[in-house]
Scaffold this active site. Structure first.
Site, mmCIF file in Angstrom:
data_model
loop_
_atom_site.group_PDB
_atom_site.id
_atom_site.type_symbol
_atom_site.label_atom_id
_atom_site.label_comp_id
_atom_site.label_asym_id
_atom_site.label_seq_id
_atom_site.Cartn_x
_atom_site.Cartn_y
_atom_site.Cartn_z
ATOM 1 N N VAL A 1 -14.845 -35.867 -146.447
ATOM 2 C CA VAL A 1 -15.542 -36.932 -146.614
ATOM 3 C C VAL A 1 -14.825 -37.860 -147.283
ATOM 4 C CG1 VAL A 1 -17.805 -37.630 -147.324
ATOM 5 C CG2 VAL A 1 -17.446 -35.325 -146.180
ATOM 6 N N GLY B 1 -15.628 -31.578 -150.405
ATOM 7 C CA GLY B 1 -15.863 -32.996 -150.080
ATOM 8 C C GLY B 1 -14.584 -33.643 -149.901
ATOM 9 N N LYS C 1 -3.795 -34.383 -141.240
ATOM 10 C CA LYS C 1 -4.220 -32.908 -141.800
ATOM 11 C C LYS C 1 -3.028 -32.248 -141.200
ATOM 12 C CE LYS C 1 -7.042 -29.995 -143.341
ATOM 13 N NZ LYS C 1 -7.718 -30.037 -144.436
ATOM 14 N N GLU D 1 -4.365 -35.227 -146.052
ATOM 15 C CA GLU D 1 -5.354 -34.329 -146.517
ATOM 16 C C GLU D 1 -4.633 -33.037 -146.634
ATOM 17 O OE1 GLU D 1 -9.868 -32.495 -145.670
ATOM 18 O OE2 GLU D 1 -9.182 -34.512 -144.600
ATOM 19 N N GLU E 1 -13.965 -26.891 -150.023
ATOM 20 C CA GLU E 1 -15.557 -27.074 -149.510
ATOM 21 C C GLU E 1 -15.906 -27.916 -150.583
ATOM 22 O OE1 GLU E 1 -16.894 -26.439 -146.794
ATOM 23 O OE2 GLU E 1 -15.109 -25.309 -145.893
ATOM 24 N N THR F 1 -7.060 -24.681 -140.880
ATOM 25 C CA THR F 1 -7.579 -23.365 -140.910
ATOM 26 C C THR F 1 -9.181 -23.270 -140.539
ATOM 27 O OG1 THR F 1 -8.033 -23.167 -143.188
ATOM 28 C CG2 THR F 1 -5.549 -22.729 -142.668
ATOM 29 N N SER G 1 -19.201 -34.927 -154.014
ATOM 30 C CA SER G 1 -20.490 -34.824 -153.488
ATOM 31 C C SER G 1 -21.264 -34.971 -154.746
ATOM 32 C CB SER G 1 -20.660 -33.250 -152.931
ATOM 33 O OG SER G 1 -22.002 -33.034 -152.337
ATOM 34 N N GLY H 1 -24.162 -35.079 -148.692
ATOM 35 C CA GLY H 1 -24.679 -35.133 -147.608
ATOM 36 C C GLY H 1 -24.186 -36.512 -146.801
#
Length: 240
Positions: A17, A14, A37, A110, A12, A41, A172, A203
């Site tokens: 993104v 980024g 990917k 990724e 978590e 999960t 981020s 964001g």
């Protein structure tokens, strides 16, 4: 570079993104791009995963492939075991990436969480797949307090395995960075030994796809098909 492995210092932060931004920038530069990917999960079947998000943000010309999906938000090995599903081996990941590499200019692989998250019961990780591919690893890191340790540990793990590391992208970057974030800009390269290759604004993942694609190159270093300048960014956000 035809294959790049994208790993995070954790979860978590980024990764998806950043992967999407690289895909968008490379596609805008005329490259054919695939996003792989290996293990998704935490999602039930039918729900769009990270590969689908990359296609949505980077554009329909990008190929998105997901190899395995496990419903619980856990490490791939744990999630597969609890679901009674097959795990993924490094050979399967490398084989899928090599197949995509044969028909694309760039393949972005990724990972799930950090570099050494287990994919199977034998303890294989994303690092093992990167070794089989002979591919460099891009590290996605947070900006906030604590990132120096986790990023430096990831860099040391790459060096210990004799894997090439491209550098670090901040996944981020906050609109109002605190003292730690601003100091970390200069300290991350010194601590980890890896160059800073970009910073994605917080964001960005909720931007409209066309807006995301237009903005993505400005977040990334030219080595990642962008126009971002580390010198300009450091000048814009000096430590107080």
């Amino acid at each position: 570079m035809s294959v790049i492995v994208v790993s995070g210092t954790g979860t978590e932060i980024g990764k998806t993104v950043v992967t999407s931004a690289i895909a968008a920038a490379a596609a805008a530069a005329g490259r054919s791009v695939a996003v792989l990917k290996p293990a998704q999960t935490g999602l039930e079947p039918g729900v769009p995963g990270d590969a689908a998000d990359a296609v949505r943000l980077a554009g329909p010309s990008v190929t998105g492939v997901e190899l395995a999906r496990y419903p619980e938000p856990l490490a791939p090995d744990t999630a597969a075991r609890r679901a009674g599903m097959p795990t993924l081996s490094p050979d399967e990941i490398a084989g899928a990436a090599a197949e995509l590499d044969a028909s694309h200019d760039l393949v972005l692989v990724e990972g799930a969480g950090g570099l050494l998250v287990r994919f199977d019961g034998a303890g294989h990780t994303l690092a093992d797949a990167a070794r089989l591919l002979g591919a460099p690893v891009l590290v996605v890191a947070p900006a906030a307090l604590g990132t120096l340790n986790s990023t430096t540990l990831t860099a040391e793990a790459l060096r210990a395995r004799e894997l090439a590391a491209l550098g670090v992208v901040i996944g981020s970057w906050p609109a109002s960075p605190d003292l730690a974030c601003r100091c970390n800009l200069a300290d991350l390269p010194a601590s980890s030994g890896l160059p800073l290759l970009g910073a994605v604004p917080e964001g960005s993942g909720v931007l409209a796809p066309q807006e995301f694609r237009a903005a993505a190159p400005a977040w990334l270093d030219p080595s990642l098909w962008g126009t971002w300048s580390v010198q300009s960014f450091l000048a814009a956000w000096p430590a107080p």
